[in-house]
Design a protein around this motif. Structure first.
Motif, PDB file in Angstrom:
ATOM      1  N   ILE A  83       0.883  -1.292  -0.094  1.00 34.40           N
ATOM      2  CA  ILE A  83      -0.282   0.162  -0.021  1.00 34.40           C
ATOM      3  C   ILE A  83       0.935   1.220   0.000  1.00 34.40           C
ATOM      4  O   ILE A  83       2.059   1.044   0.368  1.00 34.40           O
ATOM      5  CB  ILE A  83      -1.077  -0.279   1.284  1.00 34.40           C
ATOM      6  CG1 ILE A  83      -0.345   0.068   2.365  1.00 34.40           C
ATOM      7  CG2 ILE A  83      -1.829  -1.340   1.141  1.00 34.40           C
ATOM      8  CD1 ILE A  83      -1.020   0.210   3.740  1.00 34.40           C
ATOM      9  N   PRO A  84       0.386   2.470  -0.325  1.00 39.49           N
ATOM     10  CA  PRO A  84       1.220   3.684  -0.575  1.00 39.49           C
ATOM     11  C   PRO A  84       1.960   3.752   1.052  1.00 39.49           C
ATOM     12  O   PRO A  84       1.450   3.429   2.287  1.00 39.49           O
ATOM     13  CB  PRO A  84       0.127   4.832  -0.601  1.00 39.49           C
ATOM     14  CG  PRO A  84      -1.097   4.167  -1.354  1.00 39.49           C
ATOM     15  CD  PRO A  84      -0.944   2.602  -0.857  1.00 39.49           C
ATOM     16  N   MET A  85       3.317   4.328   0.971  1.00 36.71           N
ATOM     17  CA  MET A  85       3.853   4.670   2.141  1.00 36.71           C
ATOM     18  C   MET A  85       3.158   5.613   3.026  1.00 36.71           C
ATOM     19  O   MET A  85       3.180   5.292   4.203  1.00 36.71           O
ATOM     20  CB  MET A  85       5.213   5.107   1.753  1.00 36.71           C
ATOM     21  CG  MET A  85       6.194   5.386   2.730  1.00 36.71           C
ATOM     22  SD  MET A  85       6.487   3.835   3.314  1.00 36.71           S
ATOM     23  CE  MET A  85       8.172   3.563   2.221  1.00 36.71           C
ATOM     24  N   SER A  86       2.538   6.450   2.503  1.00 33.96           N
ATOM     25  CA  SER A  86       1.524   7.297   3.580  1.00 33.96           C
ATOM     26  C   SER A  86       0.752   6.588   4.314  1.00 33.96           C
ATOM     27  O   SER A  86       0.382   6.829   5.473  1.00 33.96           O
ATOM     28  CB  SER A  86       0.992   8.471   2.599  1.00 33.96           C
ATOM     29  OG  SER A  86       0.119   7.851   1.609  1.00 33.96           O
ATOM     30  N   GLN A  87      -0.088   5.565   3.789  1.00 37.82           N
ATOM     31  CA  GLN A  87      -0.898   4.685   4.414  1.00 37.82           C
ATOM     32  C   GLN A  87      -0.016   3.849   5.334  1.00 37.82           C
ATOM     33  O   GLN A  87      -0.624   3.475   6.430  1.00 37.82           O
ATOM     34  CB  GLN A  87      -1.839   3.944   3.454  1.00 37.82           C
ATOM     35  CG  GLN A  87      -2.883   4.919   2.661  1.00 37.82           C
ATOM     36  CD  GLN A  87      -3.333   5.833   3.607  1.00 37.82           C
ATOM     37  OE1 GLN A  87      -3.311   7.190   3.354  1.00 37.82           O
ATOM     38  NE2 GLN A  87      -4.210   5.737   4.649  1.00 37.82           N
ATOM     39  N   MET A  88       0.952   3.228   5.063  1.00 34.64           N
ATOM     40  CA  MET A  88       1.655   2.480   6.025  1.00 34.64           C
ATOM     41  C   MET A  88       1.810   3.468   7.320  1.00 34.64           C
ATOM     42  O   MET A  88       1.690   3.019   8.323  1.00 34.64           O
ATOM     43  CB  MET A  88       3.088   2.122   5.460  1.00 34.64           C
ATOM     44  CG  MET A  88       2.879   1.151   4.321  1.00 34.64           C
ATOM     45  SD  MET A  88       4.563   0.403   3.908  1.00 34.64           S
ATOM     46  CE  MET A  88       4.365   0.123   2.360  1.00 34.64           C
ATOM     47  N   TYR A  89       2.253   4.595   7.289  1.00 35.90           N
ATOM     48  CA  TYR A  89       2.554   5.448   8.274  1.00 35.90           C
ATOM     49  C   TYR A  89       1.221   5.701   9.023  1.00 35.90           C
ATOM     50  O   TYR A  89       1.477   5.529  10.266  1.00 35.90           O
ATOM     51  CB  TYR A  89       3.015   6.883   7.694  1.00 35.90           C
ATOM     52  CG  TYR A  89       4.559   6.886   7.297  1.00 35.90           C
ATOM     53  CD1 TYR A  89       5.345   5.871   6.717  1.00 35.90           C
ATOM     54  CD2 TYR A  89       5.305   8.244   7.565  1.00 35.90           C
ATOM     55  CE1 TYR A  89       6.469   6.117   6.657  1.00 35.90           C
ATOM     56  CE2 TYR A  89       6.687   8.338   7.241  1.00 35.90           C
ATOM     57  CZ  TYR A  89       7.348   7.123   6.726  1.00 35.90           C
ATOM     58  OH  TYR A  89       8.662   7.449   6.452  1.00 35.90           O
ATOM     59  N   ALA A  90       0.334   5.802   8.286  1.00 34.89           N
ATOM     60  CA  ALA A  90      -1.027   6.287   9.108  1.00 34.89           C
ATOM     61  C   ALA A  90      -1.375   4.675   9.756  1.00 34.89           C
ATOM     62  O   ALA A  90      -1.891   5.160  11.002  1.00 34.89           O
ATOM     63  CB  ALA A  90      -2.256   6.526   8.007  1.00 34.89           C
ATOM     64  N   ASN A  91      -1.175   3.706   9.035  1.00 35.78           N
ATOM     65  CA  ASN A  91      -1.578   2.463   9.842  1.00 35.78           C
ATOM     66  C   ASN A  91      -0.744   2.194  11.149  1.00 35.78           C
ATOM     67  O   ASN A  91      -1.321   1.697  12.079  1.00 35.78           O
ATOM     68  CB  ASN A  91      -1.433   1.274   8.768  1.00 35.78           C
ATOM     69  CG  ASN A  91      -2.688   1.198   7.812  1.00 35.78           C
ATOM     70  OD1 ASN A  91      -3.518   2.175   7.931  1.00 35.78           O
ATOM     71  ND2 ASN A  91      -2.595   0.215   6.985  1.00 35.78           N
TER      72      ASN A  91
END
Lengths: 104, 392
Positions: free
Chosen positions: B216-224
């Motif tokens: 998944i996009p890196m931004s969503q990894m961070y968010a998760n």
């Protein structure tokens, strides 16, 4: 209606009348079958309704179901299914569902 | 169809102090009610809360106005529905699976729990909440997420700031400044550990997401990861403190739990009794009937699982009590439906199988001299704020 038989790991069998249109998981809960927790209520998000079903009539697990099965508690086998993803129909009359061993 | 009643009297302060008598009365008299001070519709009966959680087409998690967005600097999976939610959730779910807990984490968590418990001074009175519940939850989570470089203190501070920001409905800029600061520190750490996880993958959540088949996009990894930090510390921390309180104030039950070795039951009853996450919000996508009332589209409905977990219809008259040996019924502390708690199995194992037996084995005669000194607090998240026990 269709007859479904749930078999516990110790061999105990319970045969119940299942309403068509319900999922096998819902039928199990309605009849208080041990080993089916179905914590997420059928959203395919918890793998606590995992069973073994060796019967072509139920089709095969979707990719999402396969992924969730990887998170199941008990051993995953080629016959592993999430019972929330199997819909009861007349065609499934006589289905046999094996419950997995509890881990604890 | 009846008009939706409005409760003008109940305040957030009342609910934060002790919501249970209020919910008991709501279940009996107004199980679906608009609480004027919050302008949200409270749903307090178990059959309704479960149905709402399991019907995401009508009760969406997507809340465009949620303060979670500025607090997490992202629209997180907690506030998404359908395939988008599933893709993000499944990206890290393998890290929390029973199999990985057995193969990768069990031994490590036991060692960590032993380390933290053995630091506690025998014979003294300590605040178990501050000295054990919080730090051990932080340490275990740091490993599970692949952030073992973070200190217990950092993990707990980030978590609290995310929670405070996510609950910042009054849009106090100071709270968002603090969550922004935490976001900057977390982002810096994430960047630092990425090479480690790509070079030496393990089964931590960050590693599993980074090395996934279709990342998944890196931004969503961070968010998760941030969602896991925001939710993964206070919940096991509060659950542990709640269960220890429940057992120490019911010594007959504690003896029986030890004798029968049913620590998992003690855990399950604890989270039923005082659910660490007490309420959840959903937005109606259409007009819908709840109980005797018709609710319009675009309304915010709060499912009160804290109340569902004590519903007389399921638990009879003594649902307000901690009773490990009550008849077993499923509770809703982990929610239900697509957003069913991703950490449920991890929590059961770390607390029910590892921490509780270990703690009471080391301090079999632990006492809580004055239960009245324990302060309980919280509307959205609830638990004791302190737990002064004497360790023997």
């Amino acid at each position: 209606m269709a007859k479904i038989t749930f078999v516990q790991p110790d061999g105990r069998r319970q045969t119940v009348e299942a309403e068509t249109g319900k999922s096998v998981m819902q039928v199990a809960l309605a009849h208080g079958i041990d080993g089916i927790l179905a914590e997420c209520g059928g959203a395919m998000m918890c793998a606590t309704c995992h069973c073994y079903v060796d019967d072509d009539r139920t089709g095969t697990a979707s990719e999402g179901e396969e992924d969730m099965l990887d998170c199941a508690e008990a051993e995953v086998r080629p016959t592993s299914r999430l019972t929330c993803q199997i819909k009861v129909s007349e065609a499934l009359d006589g289905l046999v569902v094996h419950l997995p061993e509890a881990d604890e | 169809m009846l008009d939706l009643p409005v409760n003008e009297a109940v305040t957030l302060a009342d609910l934060t102090r002790d919501p249970y008598p209020i919910y008991k009365r709501m279940r009996a008299e107004t199980p679906v009610v608009r609480v004027a001070q919050t302008n949200r519709i409270f749903v307090t009966r178990a059959e309704h809360t479960k149905w709402i959680k399991e019907t995401p087409e009508i009760f969406s998690s997507d809340d465009p106005m949620t303060p979670m967005k500025p607090a997490f600097q992202a629209h997180t999976l907690m506030r998404k529905d359908g395939d988008e939610h599933r893709a993000e959730r499944m990206a890290m779910q393998p890290s929390f699976s029973p199999k990985v807990i057995r193969t990768d984490w069990g031994e490590l968590y036991t060692k960590l729990a032993e380390d933290y418990v053995s630091r506690l001074p025998r014979g003294e009175t300590v605040d178990l909440f501050k000295d054990l519940c919080g730090p051990i939850a932080a340490r275990i989570l740091a490993h599970m997420l692949g952030l073992e470089e973070a200190s217990d203190e950092e993990m707990q501070r980030w978590s609290q700031r995310l929670i405070d920001g996510a609950g910042n409905f009054g849009e106090d800029p100071e709270l968002f400044r603090l969550s922004d600061e935490a976001n900057a520190e977390m982002n810096a750490l994430f960047e630092r550990v990425i090479p480690r996880h790509t070079e030496q993958p393990n089964n931590s959540a960050f590693s599993v997401m980074l090395n996934g088949r279709n990342p998944i996009p890196m931004s969503q990894m961070y968010a998760n990861i941030k969602i896991a930090i925001g939710g993964g510390i206070n919940e096991p921390r509060d659950a542990l403190a709640t269960i220890v309180y429940g057992l120490l104030t019911n010594p007959d039950q504690l003896d029986e739990v030890k004798r029968q070795d049913v620590w998992l039951d003690a855990f399950e009853e604890g989270v039923r009794w005082v659910a660490p996450i007490q309420v959840s919000g959903r937005r109606t996508t259409q007009e819908v009937q709840i109980g005797d009332h018709l609710i319009g589209p675009g309304e915010t409905v709060m499912t009160i699982q804290a109340s569902a977990n004590r519903d007389e219809a399921i638990y009879g008259a003594d649902g307000e009590e901690y009773n490990v040996f009550r008849d077993k019924h499923p509770h809703q502390a982990f929610g239900s439906g697509p957003h069913h708690c991703a950490g449920a199995q991890v929590a059961r194992r770390t607390l029910g199988q590892i921490m509780l037996p270990l703690l009471f084995d080391r301090f079999p005669n632990m006492t809580l001299a004055d239960p009245a000194r324990v302060i309980w607090s919280g509307f959205g998240f609830r638990g004791p704020l302190n737990l002064p026990v004497t360790l023997n």
